[in-house]
Design a protein around this motif. Structure first.
Motif, PDB file in Angstrom:
ATOM      1  N   PRO A  30     -37.871   4.316  98.314  1.00  0.00           N
ATOM      2  CA  PRO A  30     -39.175   4.994  98.187  1.00  0.00           C
ATOM      3  C   PRO A  30     -40.224   4.060  97.588  1.00  0.00           C
ATOM      4  N   LEU A  31     -41.469   4.368  97.883  1.00  0.00           N
ATOM      5  CA  LEU A  31     -42.571   3.520  97.432  1.00  0.00           C
ATOM      6  C   LEU A  31     -42.672   3.472  95.910  1.00  0.00           C
ATOM      7  N   ALA A  32     -42.399   4.577  95.245  1.00  0.00           N
ATOM      8  CA  ALA A  32     -42.450   4.596  93.776  1.00  0.00           C
ATOM      9  C   ALA A  32     -41.394   3.672  93.188  1.00  0.00           C
ATOM     10  N   GLU A  33     -40.232   3.609  93.812  1.00  0.00           N
ATOM     11  CA  GLU A  33     -39.173   2.726  93.316  1.00  0.00           C
ATOM     12  C   GLU A  33     -39.519   1.265  93.588  1.00  0.00           C
ATOM     13  N   ILE A  34     -40.199   1.013  94.687  1.00  0.00           N
ATOM     14  CA  ILE A  34     -40.613  -0.361  94.989  1.00  0.00           C
ATOM     15  C   ILE A  34     -41.586  -0.867  93.942  1.00  0.00           C
ATOM     16  N   THR A  35     -42.564  -0.039  93.560  1.00  0.00           N
ATOM     17  CA  THR A  35     -43.530  -0.466  92.545  1.00  0.00           C
ATOM     18  C   THR A  35     -42.875  -0.598  91.178  1.00  0.00           C
ATOM     19  N   ALA A  36     -41.760   0.080  90.956  1.00  0.00           N
ATOM     20  CA  ALA A  36     -41.029  -0.093  89.699  1.00  0.00           C
ATOM     21  C   ALA A  36     -40.161  -1.354  89.734  1.00  0.00           C
ATOM     22  N   GLN A  42     -53.376   2.480 108.974  1.00  0.00           N
ATOM     23  CA  GLN A  42     -53.479   3.395 107.844  1.00  0.00           C
ATOM     24  C   GLN A  42     -52.253   3.313 106.948  1.00  0.00           C
ATOM     25  N   MET A  43     -51.063   3.176 107.528  1.00  0.00           N
ATOM     26  CA  MET A  43     -49.848   3.038 106.719  1.00  0.00           C
ATOM     27  C   MET A  43     -49.908   1.767 105.875  1.00  0.00           C
ATOM     28  N   LEU A  44     -50.382   0.689 106.474  1.00  0.00           N
ATOM     29  CA  LEU A  44     -50.490  -0.573 105.745  1.00  0.00           C
ATOM     30  C   LEU A  44     -51.520  -0.481 104.633  1.00  0.00           C
ATOM     31  N   VAL A  45     -52.651   0.129 104.908  1.00  0.00           N
ATOM     32  CA  VAL A  45     -53.686   0.291 103.892  1.00  0.00           C
ATOM     33  C   VAL A  45     -53.197   1.195 102.765  1.00  0.00           C
ATOM     34  N   ASP A  46     -52.455   2.246 103.087  1.00  0.00           N
ATOM     35  CA  ASP A  46     -51.900   3.121 102.049  1.00  0.00           C
ATOM     36  C   ASP A  46     -50.954   2.350 101.130  1.00  0.00           C
ATOM     37  N   LEU A  47     -50.126   1.488 101.716  1.00  0.00           N
ATOM     38  CA  LEU A  47     -49.211   0.679 100.906  1.00  0.00           C
ATOM     39  C   LEU A  47     -49.986  -0.270 100.005  1.00  0.00           C
ATOM     40  N   LEU A  48     -50.969  -0.969 100.557  1.00  0.00           N
ATOM     41  CA  LEU A  48     -51.758  -1.908  99.748  1.00  0.00           C
ATOM     42  C   LEU A  48     -52.524  -1.184  98.653  1.00  0.00           C
ATOM     43  N   ASP A  49     -53.029  -0.006  98.955  1.00  0.00           N
ATOM     44  CA  ASP A  49     -53.731   0.795  97.954  1.00  0.00           C
ATOM     45  C   ASP A  49     -52.782   1.232  96.847  1.00  0.00           C
ATOM     46  N   HIS A  50     -51.565   1.610  97.216  1.00  0.00           N
ATOM     47  CA  HIS A  50     -50.573   2.031  96.225  1.00  0.00           C
ATOM     48  C   HIS A  50     -50.166   0.860  95.331  1.00  0.00           C
ATOM     49  N   LEU A  51     -49.999  -0.324  95.914  1.00  0.00           N
ATOM     50  CA  LEU A  51     -49.656  -1.500  95.112  1.00  0.00           C
ATOM     51  C   LEU A  51     -50.785  -1.858  94.151  1.00  0.00           C
ATOM     52  N   THR A  52     -52.013  -1.774  94.611  1.00  0.00           N
ATOM     53  CA  THR A  52     -53.154  -2.069  93.751  1.00  0.00           C
ATOM     54  C   THR A  52     -53.252  -1.062  92.615  1.00  0.00           C
ATOM     55  N   ALA A  53     -53.014   0.218  92.908  1.00  0.00           N
ATOM     56  CA  ALA A  53     -53.060   1.256  91.873  1.00  0.00           C
ATOM     57  C   ALA A  53     -51.940   1.074  90.855  1.00  0.00           C
ATOM     58  N   ALA A  54     -50.829   0.466  91.267  1.00  0.00           N
ATOM     59  CA  ALA A  54     -49.708   0.232  90.351  1.00  0.00           C
ATOM     60  C   ALA A  54     -49.897  -1.044  89.533  1.00  0.00           C
ATOM     61  N   GLY A  55     -51.027  -1.720  89.701  1.00  0.00           N
ATOM     62  CA  GLY A  55     -51.289  -2.935  88.930  1.00  0.00           C
ATOM     63  C   GLY A  55     -50.739  -4.190  89.583  1.00  0.00           C
ATOM     64  N   LEU A  56     -50.518  -4.156  90.886  1.00  0.00           N
ATOM     65  CA  LEU A  56     -49.990  -5.299  91.623  1.00  0.00           C
ATOM     66  C   LEU A  56     -50.970  -5.670  92.744  1.00  0.00           C
ATOM     67  N   PRO A  57     -52.114  -6.230  92.401  1.00  0.00           N
ATOM     68  CA  PRO A  57     -53.141  -6.463  93.423  1.00  0.00           C
ATOM     69  C   PRO A  57     -52.975  -7.749  94.231  1.00  0.00           C
ATOM     70  N   ASN A  58     -52.152  -8.677  93.782  1.00  0.00           N
ATOM     71  CA  ASN A  58     -52.034  -9.967  94.471  1.00  0.00           C
ATOM     72  C   ASN A  58     -51.069  -9.854  95.638  1.00  0.00           C
ATOM     73  N   THR A  59     -51.605  -9.525  96.789  1.00  0.00           N
ATOM     74  CA  THR A  59     -50.792  -9.362  97.984  1.00  0.00           C
ATOM     75  C   THR A  59     -51.245 -10.347  99.045  1.00  0.00           C
ATOM     76  N   ALA A  60     -50.291 -10.750  99.867  1.00  0.00           N
ATOM     77  CA  ALA A  60     -50.613 -11.635 100.983  1.00  0.00           C
ATOM     78  C   ALA A  60     -49.916 -11.083 102.219  1.00  0.00           C
ATOM     79  N   LEU A  61     -50.660 -10.980 103.305  1.00  0.00           N
ATOM     80  CA  LEU A  61     -50.089 -10.497 104.555  1.00  0.00           C
ATOM     81  C   LEU A  61     -49.440 -11.658 105.301  1.00  0.00           C
ATOM     82  N   VAL A  62     -48.221 -11.457 105.744  1.00  0.00           N
ATOM     83  CA  VAL A  62     -47.536 -12.451 106.571  1.00  0.00           C
ATOM     84  C   VAL A  62     -47.267 -11.829 107.928  1.00  0.00           C
TER      85      VAL A  62
END
Length: 132
Positions: free
Chosen positions: A78-84, A108-128
């Motif tokens: 789950p996404l909550a476990e990933i951010t943990a 939209q799924m990708l943007v939701d994931l990036l938004d969730h990571l940013t809200a969890a305090g993990l803003p440094n993302t790179a798309l591969v």
């Protein structure tokens, strides 16, 4: 006896009032129809090489987004476990998280994931890019 009438040419000037009324109505319409909200943005880097010239160090932090779910290093969770789990894989809070989306994933799924990571305090993302 011939009666002649003298005709004066009366030059009628077109009235600008209806045109001005239409312009003002259009102005009011577009002002009311316009959106005044500010669009939110998500900072994403195209590749991890644009972040720094230093090589990638530390444990893998690859988040795959598929139609079935979200995977962290190949494990579906789950996404909550990933951010943990992600902070335990990071040496510093500014470490890069690699995000890879498969072809059938909507934007939209990708943007939701990036938004969730940013809200969890993990803003440094790179798309591969996913290799097909």
């Amino acid at each position: 006896m011939q009666l002649t009438r003298s005709y004066r040419k009366v030059r009628l000037r077109p009235s600008l009032t209806p045109m001005i009324d239409v312009v003002f109505l259009l102005l009011v319409f577009f002002m009311l129809a316009a959106q005044y909200s500010r669009e939110a943005t998500i900072a994403v880097r195209a590749t991890p090489h644009t972040i720094s010239d230093a090589p990638y160090v530390g444990p893998p932090r690859l988040v795959d987004v598929t139609a079935e779910g979200v995977l962290l290093n190949g494990v579906n969770m789950p996404l909550a476990e990933i951010t943990a789990q992600l902070p335990t894989l990071m040496e510093t809070p500014t470490d890069t998280i690699l995000v890879r989306a498969s072809g059938e994933v909507s934007v939209q799924m990708l943007v939701d994931l990036l938004d969730h990571l940013t809200a969890a305090g993990l803003p440094n993302t790179a798309l591969v890019e996913a290799q097909e």
